[in-house]
Design a protein around this motif. Structure first.
Motif, PDB file in Angstrom:
ATOM      1  N   VAL A 117       0.846  -1.204   0.000  1.00  0.00           N
ATOM      2  CA  VAL A 117       0.000   0.000   0.000  1.00  0.00           C
ATOM      3  C   VAL A 117       0.881   1.253   0.000  1.00  0.00           C
ATOM      4  CG1 VAL A 117      -1.777   1.279   1.259  1.00  0.00           C
ATOM      5  CG2 VAL A 117      -1.877  -1.220   1.173  1.00  0.00           C
ATOM      6  N   ASP A 118       1.979   1.199   0.728  1.00  0.00           N
ATOM      7  CA  ASP A 118       2.907   2.334   0.765  1.00  0.00           C
ATOM      8  C   ASP A 118       3.444   2.639  -0.626  1.00  0.00           C
ATOM      9  OD1 ASP A 118       4.576   4.307   2.120  1.00  0.00           O
ATOM     10  OD2 ASP A 118       6.247   2.962   1.695  1.00  0.00           O
ATOM     11  N   ASN A 119       3.775   1.588  -1.372  1.00  0.00           N
ATOM     12  CA  ASN A 119       4.217   1.774  -2.754  1.00  0.00           C
ATOM     13  C   ASN A 119       3.124   2.397  -3.610  1.00  0.00           C
ATOM     14  OD1 ASN A 119       6.826   0.748  -2.508  1.00  0.00           O
ATOM     15  ND2 ASN A 119       6.636  -0.439  -4.385  1.00  0.00           N
ATOM     16  N   ALA A 120       1.889   1.917  -3.413  1.00  0.00           N
ATOM     17  CA  ALA A 120       0.759   2.442  -4.191  1.00  0.00           C
ATOM     18  C   ALA A 120       0.581   3.931  -3.935  1.00  0.00           C
ATOM     19  CB  ALA A 120      -0.516   1.684  -3.829  1.00  0.00           C
ATOM     20  N   VAL A 121       0.670   4.338  -2.672  1.00  0.00           N
ATOM     21  CA  VAL A 121       0.534   5.761  -2.319  1.00  0.00           C
ATOM     22  C   VAL A 121       1.704   6.569  -2.883  1.00  0.00           C
ATOM     23  CG1 VAL A 121       0.477   7.407  -0.389  1.00  0.00           C
ATOM     24  CG2 VAL A 121      -0.811   5.258  -0.243  1.00  0.00           C
ATOM     25  N   LYS A 122       2.901   6.001  -2.775  1.00  0.00           N
ATOM     26  CA  LYS A 122       4.106   6.707  -3.219  1.00  0.00           C
ATOM     27  C   LYS A 122       4.054   7.053  -4.707  1.00  0.00           C
ATOM     28  CE  LYS A 122       7.906   5.054  -1.610  1.00  0.00           C
ATOM     29  NZ  LYS A 122       9.043   4.132  -1.398  1.00  0.00           N
ATOM     30  N   TYR A 123       3.533   6.117  -5.523  1.00  0.00           N
ATOM     31  CA  TYR A 123       3.553   6.306  -6.964  1.00  0.00           C
ATOM     32  C   TYR A 123       2.204   6.742  -7.537  1.00  0.00           C
ATOM     33  CZ  TYR A 123       8.009   3.998  -6.322  1.00  0.00           C
ATOM     34  OH  TYR A 123       9.273   3.679  -5.888  1.00  0.00           O
ATOM     35  N   THR A 124       1.355   7.284  -6.664  1.00  0.00           N
ATOM     36  CA  THR A 124       0.077   7.869  -7.098  1.00  0.00           C
ATOM     37  C   THR A 124       0.150   9.383  -6.906  1.00  0.00           C
ATOM     38  OG1 THR A 124      -1.185   5.884  -6.538  1.00  0.00           O
ATOM     39  CG2 THR A 124      -2.405   7.944  -6.662  1.00  0.00           C
ATOM     40  N   GLU A 125      -0.246  10.114  -7.911  1.00  0.00           N
ATOM     41  CA  GLU A 125      -0.174  11.573  -7.839  1.00  0.00           C
ATOM     42  C   GLU A 125      -1.179  12.125  -6.819  1.00  0.00           C
ATOM     43  OE1 GLU A 125       1.985  13.485  -9.349  1.00  0.00           O
ATOM     44  OE2 GLU A 125       2.928  11.781 -10.377  1.00  0.00           O
ATOM     45  N   ARG A 126      -0.897  13.322  -6.331  1.00  0.00           N
ATOM     46  CA  ARG A 126      -1.804  14.001  -5.402  1.00  0.00           C
ATOM     47  C   ARG A 126      -3.206  14.081  -6.024  1.00  0.00           C
ATOM     48  NH1 ARG A 126      -1.510  17.243  -1.043  1.00  0.00           N
ATOM     49  NH2 ARG A 126       0.770  17.038  -1.027  1.00  0.00           N
ATOM     50  N   GLY A 127      -4.207  13.749  -5.215  1.00  0.00           N
ATOM     51  CA  GLY A 127      -5.580  13.736  -5.708  1.00  0.00           C
ATOM     52  C   GLY A 127      -6.004  12.381  -6.240  1.00  0.00           C
ATOM     53  N   GLY A 128      -5.066  11.447  -6.336  1.00  0.00           N
ATOM     54  CA  GLY A 128      -5.394  10.118  -6.824  1.00  0.00           C
ATOM     55  C   GLY A 128      -6.013   9.258  -5.724  1.00  0.00           C
TER      56      GLY A 128
END
Length: 305
Positions: free
Chosen positions: A208-219
């Motif tokens: 999940v941390d990876n998913a958040v890290k590589y998702t742009e703000r607002g995603g």
């Protein structure tokens, strides 16, 4: 002619009887030998093996070779245990000796950041703090991984509510999602699975941390559970940058980082650690992704033993 016939018949009967007796005696000898070897193996398994035949027979040779093999195996086992003990002490020393200096660096950088500093100094302090946190995570992850791989720490799965696992992950990741402005949606579930709560939380958190890290703000990042007969599947889906097809088999290897994310913080060990944890408790992980269109990481946890 009649006498000759009787003699021939007699010879045939005697030959058949002799052959039958020979076969029976041979089978009896083979059976006794097999029983003896079976008894030897039983004693070897129980640790009570001792040589008892001292002659030139094949059985004595087998017994002697088995005794030598057990002696070598015992010696190898002791050496292996000694090496494990050395590794265990080394890992403990590394964890202990690095913990205090890194904690002090983080503390001092925090104290410096609270002072009146010029813009350049403030940026340097921020960079120092960031690198110290990165080093702290790396050493912590390597110690955990080494303990798993050497058997110092064992994963002990038991039947747990998957919702409890997801709640733990939510609590840990929320500061990052809030800071980055990424929405996190977790569908509630009443499914139970066999998992080690502490270690599986770490594995799923890393994903999940990876998913958040590589998702742009607002995603957004979405988590849902799909139960099957033998496994439950936890899908972690993001609408981030995605992963190129040729890299999807590499992202679970130790220290792999895509050139496309070289500007992002990371050490390339989180997904590798997640895969090792899941494998240790009988689960596995898959990824489905399209470059530029997000990714779905699917964690499979056993529902039956």
């Amino acid at each position: 002619m009649n006498t000759l016939n009787y003699i021939c018949i007699g010879i045939v009967v005697i030959s058949v009887v002799a052959a039958a007796v020979t076969v029976l005696l041979y089978r009896q000898k083979v059976r006794k030998t097999v029983e003896k070897i079976s008894m030897m193996l039983d004693k070897a398994i129980d640790g009570r093996f001792e040589e008892s035949v001292f002659d030139e027979s094949a059985l004595s040779s087998v017994e002697s070779k088995l005794a030598r093999f057990l002696s070598i195996s015992t010696s190898s086992s002791k050496n292996l245990q000694a090496e494990k003990d050395k590794i265990k002490r080394l890992i403990s020393d590394i964890a202990h000796q690095t913990k205090t200096p890194i904690t002090n660096i983080l503390l001092y950088s925090q104290l410096l950041s609270e002072q009146e500093l010029t813009k350049d100094c403030a940026e340097l302090v921020q960079a120092l703090s960031s690198q110290a946190e990165k080093l702290n995570f790396l050493i912590s992850a390597l110690v955990k991984l080494s303990r798993l791989e050497t058997g110092i720490i064992t994963v002990s799965p038991k039947k747990e509510p998957v919702q409890k696992l997801l709640d733990e992950v939510r609590e840990q990741i929320m500061p990052k999602t809030d800071a980055k402005g990424v929405s996190l949606t977790i569908e509630n579930t009443d499914v139970n699975a066999y998992l080690d709560l502490k270690w599986t939380t770490e594995a799923v958190y890393n994903i999940v941390d990876n998913a958040v890290k590589y998702t742009e703000r607002g995603g957004s990042v979405r988590i849902k559970v799909i139960p099957y007969e033998m496994f439950c599947r936890i899908d972690i889906t993001d609408d981030g940058i995605g992963i190129a097809e040729h890299e999807q088999s590499k992202i679970f290897t130790r220290f792999y980082r895509s050139p496309a994310v070289s500007n992002q913080e990371g050490v390339g060990i989180g997904l590798f650690l997640a895969r090792e944890i899941l494998a240790a408790e009988g689960g596995y992980i898959k990824v489905s992704s399209t470059l530029g269109s997000g990714s779905t990481f699917s964690v499979f946890l056993p529902m039956v033993k």
